[in-house]
Design an enzyme around this catalytic site. Structure first.
Site, PDB file in Angstrom:
ATOM      1  N   HIS A  94       0.842  -1.211   0.000  1.00 44.65           N
ATOM      2  CA  HIS A  94       0.000   0.000   0.000  1.00 44.65           C
ATOM      3  C   HIS A  94       0.867   1.247   0.000  1.00 44.65           C
ATOM      4  O   HIS A  94       1.959   1.277   0.570  1.00 44.65           O
ATOM      5  CB  HIS A  94      -0.979   0.007   1.183  1.00 44.65           C
ATOM      6  CG  HIS A  94      -0.345   0.048   2.541  1.00 44.65           C
ATOM      7  ND1 HIS A  94      -0.014   1.235   3.175  1.00 44.65           N
ATOM      8  CD2 HIS A  94       0.013  -0.937   3.409  1.00 44.65           C
ATOM      9  CE1 HIS A  94       0.506   0.972   4.364  1.00 44.65           C
ATOM     10  NE2 HIS A  94       0.539  -0.340   4.525  1.00 44.65           N
ATOM     11  N   ASP A  96      -0.445   4.382   0.883  1.00 44.48           N
ATOM     12  CA  ASP A  96      -0.890   5.399   1.846  1.00 44.48           C
ATOM     13  C   ASP A  96      -0.096   5.264   3.135  1.00 44.48           C
ATOM     14  O   ASP A  96       0.542   4.236   3.409  1.00 44.48           O
ATOM     15  CB  ASP A  96      -2.386   5.290   2.102  1.00 44.48           C
ATOM     16  CG  ASP A  96      -2.783   3.983   2.772  1.00 44.48           C
ATOM     17  OD1 ASP A  96      -2.315   2.922   2.311  1.00 44.48           O
ATOM     18  OD2 ASP A  96      -3.558   4.007   3.747  1.00 44.48           O
ATOM     19  N   ASP A 129       6.828   1.268   5.992  1.00 46.14           N
ATOM     20  CA  ASP A 129       5.396   0.931   5.991  1.00 46.14           C
ATOM     21  C   ASP A 129       4.638   1.922   5.117  1.00 46.14           C
ATOM     22  O   ASP A 129       4.240   2.955   5.595  1.00 46.14           O
ATOM     23  CB  ASP A 129       4.880   0.957   7.424  1.00 46.14           C
ATOM     24  CG  ASP A 129       3.428   0.584   7.536  1.00 46.14           C
ATOM     25  OD1 ASP A 129       2.913  -0.119   6.652  1.00 46.14           O
ATOM     26  OD2 ASP A 129       2.788   1.004   8.523  1.00 46.14           O
ATOM     27  N   GLU A 163      -5.089   1.586   3.133  1.00 44.72           N
ATOM     28  CA  GLU A 163      -4.900   0.528   4.131  1.00 44.72           C
ATOM     29  C   GLU A 163      -4.874   1.080   5.537  1.00 44.72           C
ATOM     30  O   GLU A 163      -5.443   0.496   6.462  1.00 44.72           O
ATOM     31  CB  GLU A 163      -3.605  -0.237   3.830  1.00 44.72           C
ATOM     32  CG  GLU A 163      -3.444  -1.519   4.647  1.00 44.72           C
ATOM     33  CD  GLU A 163      -2.769  -1.323   6.000  1.00 44.72           C
ATOM     34  OE1 GLU A 163      -2.809  -2.256   6.819  1.00 44.72           O
ATOM     35  OE2 GLU A 163      -2.211  -0.228   6.236  1.00 44.72           O
ATOM     36  N   GLU A 164      -4.202   2.201   5.718  1.00 47.91           N
ATOM     37  CA  GLU A 164      -4.023   2.745   7.065  1.00 47.91           C
ATOM     38  C   GLU A 164      -5.326   3.270   7.665  1.00 47.91           C
ATOM     39  O   GLU A 164      -5.474   3.312   8.888  1.00 47.91           O
ATOM     40  CB  GLU A 164      -2.993   3.877   7.043  1.00 47.91           C
ATOM     41  CG  GLU A 164      -1.593   3.462   6.592  1.00 47.91           C
ATOM     42  CD  GLU A 164      -0.859   2.600   7.612  1.00 47.91           C
ATOM     43  OE1 GLU A 164      -1.461   2.241   8.644  1.00 47.91           O
ATOM     44  OE2 GLU A 164       0.321   2.285   7.382  1.00 47.91           O
ATOM     45  N   HIS A 428       4.586   4.092  12.092  1.00 49.34           N
ATOM     46  CA  HIS A 428       3.523   4.969  12.591  1.00 49.34           C
ATOM     47  C   HIS A 428       4.046   6.052  13.523  1.00 49.34           C
ATOM     48  O   HIS A 428       3.282   6.947  13.893  1.00 49.34           O
ATOM     49  CB  HIS A 428       2.414   4.187  13.310  1.00 49.34           C
ATOM     50  CG  HIS A 428       1.660   3.261  12.415  1.00 49.34           C
ATOM     51  ND1 HIS A 428       0.420   2.741  12.739  1.00 49.34           N
ATOM     52  CD2 HIS A 428       1.948   2.747  11.194  1.00 49.34           C
ATOM     53  CE1 HIS A 428       0.003   1.955  11.765  1.00 49.34           C
ATOM     54  NE2 HIS A 428       0.920   1.935  10.815  1.00 49.34           N
TER      55      HIS A 428
END
Length: 461
Positions: A94, A96, A129, A163-164, A428
């Site tokens: 992903h 995003d 990520d 996704e996030e 994150h």
């Protein structure tokens, strides 16, 4: 080391080109959450589409799945005459990202400029990520000789843009399940405990997000004149939230299930170091650490709407709202968990106050194994590249897509891997980073897997 023989049929991987491509994607602040400008996400999707086309795919789609950002979708068909039984592999990642507030998260460099630091790691939001997953898949295809050399496999590219933020892809899959069918799903969106230690994911917790709001009076009132008998919304909300845990810090929501994790353990000394536990602080909960992370539920207050300290005055707060993130292990549905959470909140609602509960999103827990034929081949490839035994790892995070894909192809192998090492990647959070050697080795692993399948492919006479 196990002294696994390295495969010689994987082409040279140009590390500089890998990093250049990663830097291009990191430069886009592609956060698809509501309230964020969607234009950077759309621009990032266009760049991903360009990269997929440069890898040789034709008819690349910007697939509208009903959300704010599209899925970049493409397919490569095997040579059906030569390989009528060619397996179908879906490659997922992903583009995003999570938000990257610089001061709040303590970024030491621009989160949207891939930055090399003295420790040899590259820093930037999405570096691990999961923009590395997109770059990794495409460079693995190149390292395996390009699409022309992959006539023995069918490939599906699925690069998601939401996704996030728990987007709409899972619902879309139910409307077009055949599109997503595969013999194996290569999910380049995980990692390992530390650099150089190869792991494949087999368990992920699910997530339920719940908003709870407490209201009491029409407007803020003087706390001296009216304080005492007047219900204070913030105090009531805090009192209710405190019932989510027992005195040891274990989740106290009745009806949530647990299980004992029998995969790779997470050593407490490493965990303390990985989370950066401050001196004087201590871990919460009881039992083995890996059970607390993988096999048990957790509850976290991830947002709070109330008057800030800086803007506070001597008034009674009329309304307060919190967002609760509940992670839950495999074995229950999101609806079952939601019912348990809402029942608990209602049972412990503050007296004399009005409470409203809203489910904002959810993702199913996931469980798989690495015993299938394609999973075994991938594990062998990983062991050869890393020259080390591959172990199964569980994660406390969620990938919402997986349960939907498992419904579409229940007999498929799921390969969960990536470059987000627990030790330093800091997904994150501030100063997210990736080890370039780990990225190159993961690319080699996937390319070796492609070529290993070629060796075993049965051509039609």
């Amino acid at each position: 080391m196990m002294n696994y023989p390295a495969r010689s049929f994987v082409s040279h991987i140009d590390r500089d080109e890998v990093i250049d491509d990663l830097a291009k994607l990191v430069s886009y602040p592609s956060c698809s959450f509501d309230g964020y400008d969607i234009e950077p996400s759309l621009a990032c999707a266009a760049e991903v589409k360009r990269m997929v086309e440069a890898a040789g795919f034709t008819h690349v789609e910007m697939l509208d799945v009903g959300g704010r950002a599209p899925v970049v979708w493409a397919q490569h068909h095997a040579n059906a005459e030569r390989y009528p039984d060619a397996p179908t592999l879906l490659l997922y990642a992903h583009y995003d990202i999570q938000p990257a507030p610089i001061e709040e998260q303590g970024w030491e460099s621009d989160p949207f400029e891939l930055t090399l630091r003295d420790n040899g790691r590259y820093y930037g939001r999405g570096s691990a990520d999961n923009k590395a997953g997109i770059v990794g898949h495409l460079h693995a295809i190149e390292a395996a000789g390009g699409l022309e050399a992959l006539g023995h496999v069918n490939l599906k590219i699925c690069f998601e843009g939401e996704e996030e933020c728990f987007g709409t892809l899972e619902d879309y899959i139910a409307t077009d399940p055949h599109r997503f069918e595969a013999d194996a799903f290569l999910i380049f969106d995980m990692g390992s405990d530390e650099v150089g230690r190869p792991m494949l994911g087999t368990a992920l917790r699910g997530t339920v997000l719940v908003d709870v709001e407490v209201d009491t009076i029409k407007q803020a009132l003087h706390s001296g004149v009216y304080g005492g008998p007047t219900p204070d919304a913030l105090t009531g909300l805090i009192t209710m939230l405190s019932t989510l845990w027992d005195v040891s810090g274990d989740v106290a929501i009745e009806g949530l299930k647990s299980f004992e994790w029998d995969g790779a353990p997470y050593l407490e000394e490493r965990f303390r170091r990985d989370v950066g536990l401050l001196e004087g602080a201590d871990l919460v909960g009881t039992g083995p650490l890996h059970d607390r992370i993988i096999g048990r539920p957790s509850a976290t207050i991830i947002g709070l709407d109330a008057t800030s300290v800086a803007e506070s005055s001597n008034v009674i707060v009329p309304s307060a709202k919190a967002r609760i993130s509940v992670r839950f292990p495999y074995g229950q549905s999101t609806d079952q968990v939601l019912d348990a959470v809402t029942t608990h909140l209602k049972k412990n609602a503050p007296k004399g106050m009005i409470m409203n509960i809203v489910k904002t999103s959810g993702a199913s827990a996931f469980m798989t194994d690495i015993d299938g034929p394609l999973a075994k081949r991938f594990a062998e490839s990983m062991a050869e590249v890393f020259d080390s035994e591959v172990t199964a790892v569980g994660g406390g995070a969620s990938i919402p897509l997986l349960a939907s894909l498992q419904e579409v192809s229940p007999d498929a192998d799921f390969l969960l891997y990536g470059v987000s090492d627990r030790e330093l990647s800091n997904m994150h959070g501030g100063n997210e980073s990736v080890d370039p050697g780990e990225l190159v080795n993961t690319i080699k692993t996937e390319a070796t897997f492609f070529k290993k399948l070629e060796e075993e492919s049965v051509e039609k006479p």
